[in-house]
Design a protein around this motif. Structure first.
Motif, PDB file in Angstrom:
ATOM      1  N   ASN A   1      -6.585   5.027  -3.280  1.00  0.00           N
ATOM      2  CA  ASN A   1      -6.623   5.485  -1.890  1.00  0.00           C
ATOM      3  C   ASN A   1      -7.481   6.748  -1.784  1.00  0.00           C
ATOM      4  O   ASN A   1      -7.003   7.847  -1.504  1.00  0.00           O
ATOM      5  CB  ASN A   1      -5.197   5.738  -1.399  1.00  0.00           C
ATOM      6  CG  ASN A   1      -5.110   5.803   0.110  1.00  0.00           C
ATOM      7  OD1 ASN A   1      -6.105   5.651   0.812  1.00  0.00           O
ATOM      8  ND2 ASN A   1      -3.914   6.038   0.618  1.00  0.00           N
TER       9      ASN A   1
ATOM     10  N   SER B   1      -6.406  -3.753  -7.127  1.00  0.00           N
ATOM     11  CA  SER B   1      -5.893  -2.520  -6.533  1.00  0.00           C
ATOM     12  C   SER B   1      -7.006  -1.491  -6.427  1.00  0.00           C
ATOM     13  O   SER B   1      -7.775  -1.290  -7.373  1.00  0.00           O
ATOM     14  CB  SER B   1      -4.747  -1.954  -7.368  1.00  0.00           C
ATOM     15  OG  SER B   1      -3.635  -2.836  -7.346  1.00  0.00           O
TER      16      SER B   1
ATOM     17  N   TYR C   1      -4.205   0.620  -2.395  1.00  0.00           N
ATOM     18  CA  TYR C   1      -4.080  -0.620  -1.658  1.00  0.00           C
ATOM     19  C   TYR C   1      -4.067  -1.724  -2.712  1.00  0.00           C
ATOM     20  O   TYR C   1      -5.048  -1.874  -3.448  1.00  0.00           O
ATOM     21  CB  TYR C   1      -5.265  -0.831  -0.710  1.00  0.00           C
ATOM     22  CG  TYR C   1      -5.192  -0.082   0.588  1.00  0.00           C
ATOM     23  CD1 TYR C   1      -4.932  -0.739   1.789  1.00  0.00           C
ATOM     24  CD2 TYR C   1      -5.409   1.292   0.626  1.00  0.00           C
ATOM     25  CE1 TYR C   1      -4.881  -0.048   2.996  1.00  0.00           C
ATOM     26  CE2 TYR C   1      -5.357   1.993   1.823  1.00  0.00           C
ATOM     27  CZ  TYR C   1      -5.088   1.312   2.998  1.00  0.00           C
ATOM     28  OH  TYR C   1      -5.042   1.996   4.192  1.00  0.00           O
TER      29      TYR C   1
ATOM     30  N   LYS D   1       0.855  -1.184   0.000  1.00  0.00           N
ATOM     31  CA  LYS D   1       0.000   0.000   0.000  1.00  0.00           C
ATOM     32  C   LYS D   1       0.887   1.229   0.000  1.00  0.00           C
ATOM     33  O   LYS D   1       2.024   1.218   0.479  1.00  0.00           O
ATOM     34  CB  LYS D   1      -0.947   0.002   1.200  1.00  0.00           C
ATOM     35  CG  LYS D   1      -0.277   0.025   2.557  1.00  0.00           C
ATOM     36  CD  LYS D   1      -1.329  -0.014   3.665  1.00  0.00           C
ATOM     37  CE  LYS D   1      -0.658  -0.082   5.045  1.00  0.00           C
ATOM     38  NZ  LYS D   1      -1.668  -0.131   6.140  1.00  0.00           N
TER      39      LYS D   1
ATOM     40  N   THR E   1      -8.961  -1.921   3.504  1.00  0.00           N
ATOM     41  CA  THR E   1      -9.512  -0.616   3.167  1.00  0.00           C
ATOM     42  C   THR E   1     -10.990  -0.783   2.838  1.00  0.00           C
ATOM     43  O   THR E   1     -11.435  -1.881   2.474  1.00  0.00           O
ATOM     44  CB  THR E   1      -8.767   0.006   1.964  1.00  0.00           C
ATOM     45  OG1 THR E   1      -9.203   1.348   1.771  1.00  0.00           O
ATOM     46  CG2 THR E   1      -9.014  -0.774   0.686  1.00  0.00           C
TER      47      THR E   1
END
Length: 329
Positions: free
Chosen positions: A76, A73, A55, A50, A171
């Motif tokens: 963020n 992925s 992430y 990350k 996340t």
């Protein structure tokens, strides 16, 4: 139910053919339209890394009853600000030194910076995926099935964290993706084109130098196996067009947006292949106009002196890809 019944009937009708020939026919573009595609959970196994951009997770899902690993992925940003998700179908990679995400991670970084999540399957025989099933010559069509079943699973969506993933490594994920779009490079571009012909839904697609020479001629070109191709064409003389990418463009859904990109200095995929693809799509669009059918919305960009990876034009290509997905359904 009707499509599943049709595919089962096909298996019964071909049950008396030699096993190898039977398997080949089942995976033609025409027959895959009746394939019993299934969804599956997408399990997040571990955090790969990350940073301030993303992430990045290693995940697995099920396709053809087997395991496919992938790199997933997430940008963020707040989940509600994620624009959608790009299914990224990579080109050929050697087995030596391969890792999940190889072949897609560099362009993916720019897409993530612009608010798009990405997911890139390894395909059979790579990463933590199951070995390639027989017959191996159908690998490109297995990739198509892997992509379609991933697409259908993402429509749920069905992400779940493995219990081994620490809370600090998790996340927040969106409850659903606003858009699901497609990117394919080289051999992955061929799988993307097959995907569009099989799925028959208007999925916005970016193609980087796709292998658009038709099957089985691509086997002769890349594997130097002209004798195998001769036998295949001889044994499948009546059904050979069912495998042809160029002869099944009518299967692509009306309104499908395609951005086709090609470099003039590409030594892996000759420009002539994609000139021919663009011409064939234009011919198909002329037929559709006369029949009152929605056309394929093709944009063909040729970059002078660009290589197979569209270098050195990434500062033009990558933002252009993002604008294309942003502006198309």
């Amino acid at each position: 139910m009707k499509n599943t019944f049709g595919f089962i009937l096909l298996l019964l009708l071909t049950s008396f053919l030699p096993a190898q020939e039977r398997n080949f026919d089942n995976y033609s573009i025409v027959n895959l339209q009746n394939y019993p595609f299934r969804t599956s959970p997408i399990t997040i196994q571990r955090l790969a890394f990350k940073n301030d951009i993303q992430y990045a997770y290693n995940v697995v899902y099920t396709s053809m009853g087997l395991t496919v690993s992938a790199r997933f992925s997430v940008p963020n940003v707040n989940p509600q600000d994620i624009k959608g998700i790009v299914i990224m179908l990579r080109g050929h990679q050697g087995q030596r030194g391969y890792y999940t995400g190889r072949g897609t991670e560099n362009p993916a970084r720019r897409y993530l910076q612009n608010g798009w999540a990405v997911i890139a399957p390894d395909f059979f025989g790579y990463g933590s995926s199951s070995p390639t099933p027989a017959p191996w010559e159908m690998h490109q069509f297995y990739c198509t099935i892997n992509a379609v079943e991933l697409y259908k699973s993402l429509q749920q969506p069905v992400f779940r964290f493995n219990s081994a993933v620490a809370q600090a490594d998790r996340t927040a994920l969106p409850s659903n993706f606003k858009k699901i779009v497609l990117w394919g490079h080289s051999n992955g571009g061929q799988a993307a084109l097959h995907f569009l012909q099989v799925i028959r839904e208007p999925v916005s697609t970016v193609l980087w130098a796709p292998v658009s020479i038709t099957f089985p001629e691509n086997i002769a070109h890349f594997n130097r196996n002209t004798e195998w191709v001769r036998r295949f064409r001889e044994n499948h003389a009546r059904t050979i067009d069912d495998f042809s990418l160029l002869k099944n463009l009518d299967k692509i859904a009306p309104g499908t947006a395609i951005l086709l990109e090609q470099g003039t200095r590409d030594t892996a995929v000759p420009r002539a292949w994609n000139d021919a693809l663009a011409a064939a799509i234009n011919t198909e669009n002329n037929r559709r106009r006369q029949a009152g059918i929605g056309i394929i919305n093709l944009r063909y960009e040729v970059y002078t002196n660009a290589d197979h990876n569209l270098n050195p034009f990434w500062n033009t290509v990558l933002p252009g890809n993002v604008r294309f997905w942003d502006s198309n359904p």
